[in-house]
Design a protein around this motif. Structure first.
Motif, PDB file in Angstrom:
ATOM      1  N   VAL A 164      56.322  39.388  62.694  1.00 56.35           N
ATOM      2  CA  VAL A 164      56.891  38.130  62.190  1.00 56.35           C
ATOM      3  C   VAL A 164      58.383  38.296  61.963  1.00 56.35           C
ATOM      4  CG1 VAL A 164      56.723  36.337  60.422  1.00 56.35           C
ATOM      5  CG2 VAL A 164      54.706  37.729  60.986  1.00 56.35           C
ATOM      6  N   VAL A 165      59.160  37.455  62.593  1.00 54.25           N
ATOM      7  CA  VAL A 165      60.609  37.462  62.355  1.00 54.25           C
ATOM      8  C   VAL A 165      60.982  36.267  61.477  1.00 54.25           C
ATOM      9  CG1 VAL A 165      62.895  37.209  63.403  1.00 54.25           C
ATOM     10  CG2 VAL A 165      61.183  38.677  64.495  1.00 54.25           C
ATOM     11  N   PHE A 166      61.681  36.561  60.395  1.00 56.12           N
ATOM     12  CA  PHE A 166      62.210  35.504  59.526  1.00 56.12           C
ATOM     13  C   PHE A 166      63.650  35.235  59.946  1.00 56.12           C
ATOM     14  CE2 PHE A 166      58.665  37.316  57.379  1.00 56.12           C
ATOM     15  CZ  PHE A 166      58.022  36.219  56.831  1.00 56.12           C
ATOM     16  N   PHE A 167      63.886  34.003  60.415  1.00 57.52           N
ATOM     17  CA  PHE A 167      65.127  33.677  61.107  1.00 57.52           C
ATOM     18  C   PHE A 167      65.873  32.655  60.252  1.00 57.52           C
ATOM     19  CE2 PHE A 167      66.719  31.914  65.477  1.00 57.52           C
ATOM     20  CZ  PHE A 167      67.849  32.717  65.402  1.00 57.52           C
ATOM     21  N   GLY A 226      63.447  40.873  59.076  1.00 54.48           N
ATOM     22  CA  GLY A 226      64.433  39.906  58.603  1.00 54.48           C
ATOM     23  C   GLY A 226      65.521  39.689  59.634  1.00 54.48           C
ATOM     24  N   ALA A 227      65.836  38.440  59.923  1.00 50.49           N
ATOM     25  CA  ALA A 227      66.928  38.119  60.845  1.00 50.49           C
ATOM     26  C   ALA A 227      67.761  36.994  60.232  1.00 50.49           C
ATOM     27  CB  ALA A 227      66.385  37.728  62.215  1.00 50.49           C
ATOM     28  N   GLY A 228      68.254  37.264  59.029  1.00 49.18           N
ATOM     29  CA  GLY A 228      69.076  36.278  58.334  1.00 49.18           C
ATOM     30  C   GLY A 228      70.530  36.706  58.291  1.00 49.18           C
ATOM     31  N   ILE A 229      71.428  35.770  58.492  1.00 44.03           N
ATOM     32  CA  ILE A 229      72.871  36.061  58.392  1.00 44.03           C
ATOM     33  C   ILE A 229      73.520  34.976  57.532  1.00 44.03           C
ATOM     34  CG2 ILE A 229      75.056  36.154  59.664  1.00 44.03           C
ATOM     35  CD1 ILE A 229      73.744  37.588  61.879  1.00 44.03           C
ATOM     36  N   ILE A 241      72.158  25.771  62.001  1.00 49.72           N
ATOM     37  CA  ILE A 241      71.171  25.750  63.080  1.00 49.72           C
ATOM     38  C   ILE A 241      71.782  26.216  64.403  1.00 49.72           C
ATOM     39  CG2 ILE A 241      71.544  23.280  63.561  1.00 49.72           C
ATOM     40  CD1 ILE A 241      68.246  25.275  63.976  1.00 49.72           C
ATOM     41  N   TYR A 242      73.053  25.861  64.664  1.00 48.65           N
ATOM     42  CA  TYR A 242      73.569  26.281  65.979  1.00 48.65           C
ATOM     43  C   TYR A 242      73.990  27.744  65.997  1.00 48.65           C
ATOM     44  CZ  TYR A 242      77.997  24.124  64.136  1.00 48.65           C
ATOM     45  OH  TYR A 242      79.073  23.727  63.408  1.00 48.65           O
ATOM     46  N   ASP A 243      74.180  28.337  64.830  1.00 52.20           N
ATOM     47  CA  ASP A 243      74.351  29.795  64.801  1.00 52.20           C
ATOM     48  C   ASP A 243      73.050  30.473  65.212  1.00 52.20           C
ATOM     49  OD1 ASP A 243      77.100  30.344  63.468  1.00 52.20           O
ATOM     50  OD2 ASP A 243      76.186  28.812  62.213  1.00 52.20           O
ATOM     51  N   ASP A 295      69.488  37.766  71.178  1.00 52.64           N
ATOM     52  CA  ASP A 295      69.666  39.130  70.687  1.00 52.64           C
ATOM     53  C   ASP A 295      68.841  39.426  69.440  1.00 52.64           C
ATOM     54  OD1 ASP A 295      71.468  39.463  72.710  1.00 52.64           O
ATOM     55  OD2 ASP A 295      73.238  39.137  71.456  1.00 52.64           O
ATOM     56  N   ASP A 296      68.841  38.481  68.508  1.00 49.24           N
ATOM     57  CA  ASP A 296      68.319  38.794  67.178  1.00 49.24           C
ATOM     58  C   ASP A 296      66.841  38.474  67.005  1.00 49.24           C
ATOM     59  OD1 ASP A 296      70.898  39.467  66.750  1.00 49.24           O
ATOM     60  OD2 ASP A 296      71.295  38.034  65.141  1.00 49.24           O
ATOM     61  N   VAL A 297      66.282  37.660  67.896  1.00 50.09           N
ATOM     62  CA  VAL A 297      64.883  37.274  67.721  1.00 50.09           C
ATOM     63  C   VAL A 297      64.059  37.577  68.977  1.00 50.09           C
ATOM     64  CG1 VAL A 297      63.302  35.384  67.178  1.00 50.09           C
ATOM     65  CG2 VAL A 297      65.547  35.490  66.073  1.00 50.09           C
ATOM     66  N   LEU A 298      64.441  36.979  70.086  1.00 49.22           N
ATOM     67  CA  LEU A 298      63.619  37.133  71.288  1.00 49.22           C
ATOM     68  C   LEU A 298      63.547  38.583  71.749  1.00 49.22           C
ATOM     69  CD1 LEU A 298      64.607  33.888  73.228  1.00 49.22           C
ATOM     70  CD2 LEU A 298      62.638  34.313  71.731  1.00 49.22           C
ATOM     71  N   ALA A 299      64.631  39.321  71.566  1.00 46.13           N
ATOM     72  CA  ALA A 299      64.636  40.729  71.977  1.00 46.13           C
ATOM     73  C   ALA A 299      63.596  41.549  71.220  1.00 46.13           C
ATOM     74  CB  ALA A 299      66.031  41.326  71.767  1.00 46.13           C
TER      75      ALA A 299
END
Lengths: 221, 221, 221, 221
Positions: B27-30, B61-64, B69-71, B78-82
């Motif tokens: 699970v990726v938290f985006f 975790g994939a939070g910045i 939304i467009y970020d 790179d940060d999720v699909l990979a």
């Protein structure tokens, strides 16, 4: 026989002409309300036609009022790539800056670059030649006291950097407008020199931009 | 011989079970700064681990901070699909609204929907199950007098509509936070109930969000 | 008798000195966070003391962080007039411009002039000599690409116009800072020349402003 | 003699009537574009005339488009006090909130209170009775998803607090409009119920406000 060859020769010339007229360079102007108005009679795209060699160019307007760089990104498949352009002239930036003040939805400088580069990359992947333009003006005062001058100068520099980095032709309308105003706007007026309302082109403005576009298209031959 | 095959069969079952635990649901938290802090000790992602069955989930975790939304759209490759996620929990919206006031670079409502749908579509194309969340709060006052309440209510509704239209599970944190505050914030305080600073989660907030996330993940089995 | 007159003479000289020290010119610096920091050790007001003749000036800081022109208007009775100043140096404008972007609560240009003139009028009615200053900088880049350059140039011009119209001494810090940066900021940096953070003064900035203030006070004698 | 007294009595009654008509209660409506339009035929001030007893009131409109609380403060001497009003109805706030988004020049909440209280104080010092109004709406959606709902709720509460603190009559148009919409706007429309454009009054809106104003004036007798 002489007559025969003459007929052949004429035929060949005719065929070449036919090919030329059948395959003019298709140029899409991709931008905001300024470009949307550019296709109107007297608009810069309309005027550009008469500045270009007959039958060699097909000019298409793809401007929509209020568009920012990411609007271009979102609609480029339908509005530009579907038209299989040879050349795409990207002219955007005024709303990216202006919407900061008018609705709180302008574009961050770093995101402006990200989407601008994504647009360029995608156009190039479709084999279009890409021409960049800097945003001309929000106000024509020459003493750098138009409210958005700081941002327009910054975003114009970002576009110049993208052009340089990608070796793309640039129409530096920001610089051109300022130079023109320094000569023709001695009273430091905010509009009426090249624009009607600080942003949109008046007759002189449309003619001026048409001439700048003509020059850059000439270099692409 | 029969016994031998039984042993073999049991062994195979055990191996299959082992394979199952070797392939937990990823699970990726985006999201934005709230999610960026979520992986810290005591953060909502950290707390969620102890709420889930052992060995069945891998939480990433994939939070910045500052992301809109467009970020998310720009960095999702790179940060999720990979990371080849099974599930992606998208939690964004606070900055799309907040940046209108804080820097003039918030997101137009219609563009919010366009990019949000583009993110969902791309995640689904990569076979990820997508969970949507509404932005919880910018201020915890319960009388709808937090400055961004109008926009947060609007953008939350836009997300609810996207969830409904695409038949996606929704964690309606906006509604959940308001309901919680109506019970636990009788003095109409702007922070300190579930947040430290009107936006970011305090201990109770992290626990509360972890529980909401646990519930939605349970429904995906 | 000679001794008597000597004593009288000495007494008179002493009295004159006493009068001088008892009645130094009282200068109030009226402004925002830059002036608030100006009274700190090494701040521009602190530095100014050592640039002025001993015992002839009393310097009072009346700066509050975040203040716009109408904040000055609202608090001038308590913070300035109550101190019965001989001279008031008004230095404001950065927040009137900056708050447009940072919180949506900047000051309209026409209202800036209205309140500025109201402040000047009220100070003059209290027999204070009034010195005006232009807002120095929000960013030190010299190519006019700092975001607020357009507005700072405009609001500075409004202050110059008020100074001219009312025949008031002006410290044109906007111009002075730009001139200084054109000489000392060849790399077009946005901070670190006269400011620490694009707005607030570093050591060189405090010294530079102190010198500008010293010059204008000298002209008031 | 009887006749003589009858004549005297009639004369006295006539004189009293004359005095009444000679001294109607002078009411100034002090506000923004909504009030500016209020004096037009069919506007709320125009309609109010027919709701009030004949000859007992003189209604004066003092509304200017785009005005915020400090605009009222700056022009109150000329536009209100010079008219020696008996009653002043202050109706402002929409632009203090709206200009945050539309031009970056809204009013900080604390400054809104400062100027509002200064207006009240100065009106009271001129012996005018002061009536306060809350800003009605920027959008008529009833689910609190109009962009400025948070701020309008906050600023309305600030006005309620000023009314309470100073024991002043209040026309709570914010609450009245919401209550009306909850009954008559089942489709959650953003305009068309009491407004034409989310802010300015339609026919029903002008009638509704006129009735609210009639009620409060009746209580001042």
């Amino acid at each position: 026989m002489t007559t025969f060859f003459r007929v052949i020769a004429l035929f060949c010339v005719g065929a070449l002409l036919a090919m030329t007229t059948a395959n003019p360079t298709r140029v899409v102007f991709f931008g905001d309300s300024i470009t949307q108005a550019g296709v109107n009679p007297g608009g810069y795209i309309d005027r550009l036609k008469s500045l270009l060699p007959a039958n060699q160019y097909e000019l298409i307007g793809a401007g929509i009022g209020g568009n920012k760089i990411y609007d271009l990104y979102l609609r480029m498949d339908d509005d530009v790539l579907a038209k299989k352009p040879d050349v795409v002239v990207v002219w955007v930036g005024v709303n990216d800056v202006w919407h900061k003040a008018s609705s709180g939805t302008g574009t961050d400088a770093d995101k402006f670059v990200r989407f601008y580069e994504a647009v360029v990359k995608k156009l190039q992947a479709a084999n279009a030649r890409v021409v960049l333009c800097t945003p001309a003006a929000i106000g024509e005062k020459t003493d750098m006291s138009n409210q958005q001058d700081g941002d327009l100068n910054q975003y114009s520099q970002l576009i110049r950097d993208i052009a340089k980095k990608n070796n793309l032709p640039l129409v530096d309308l920001r610089k051109a407008f300022l130079d023109y105003n320094l000569k023709h706007n001695p009273d430091n007026k905010e509009k009426g020199i090249l624009t009607t309302d600080r942003v949109h082109l008046n007759e002189a403005g449309n003619q001026f931009v048409a001439e700048q576009m003509q020059k850059v298209l000439a270099t692409l031959k």
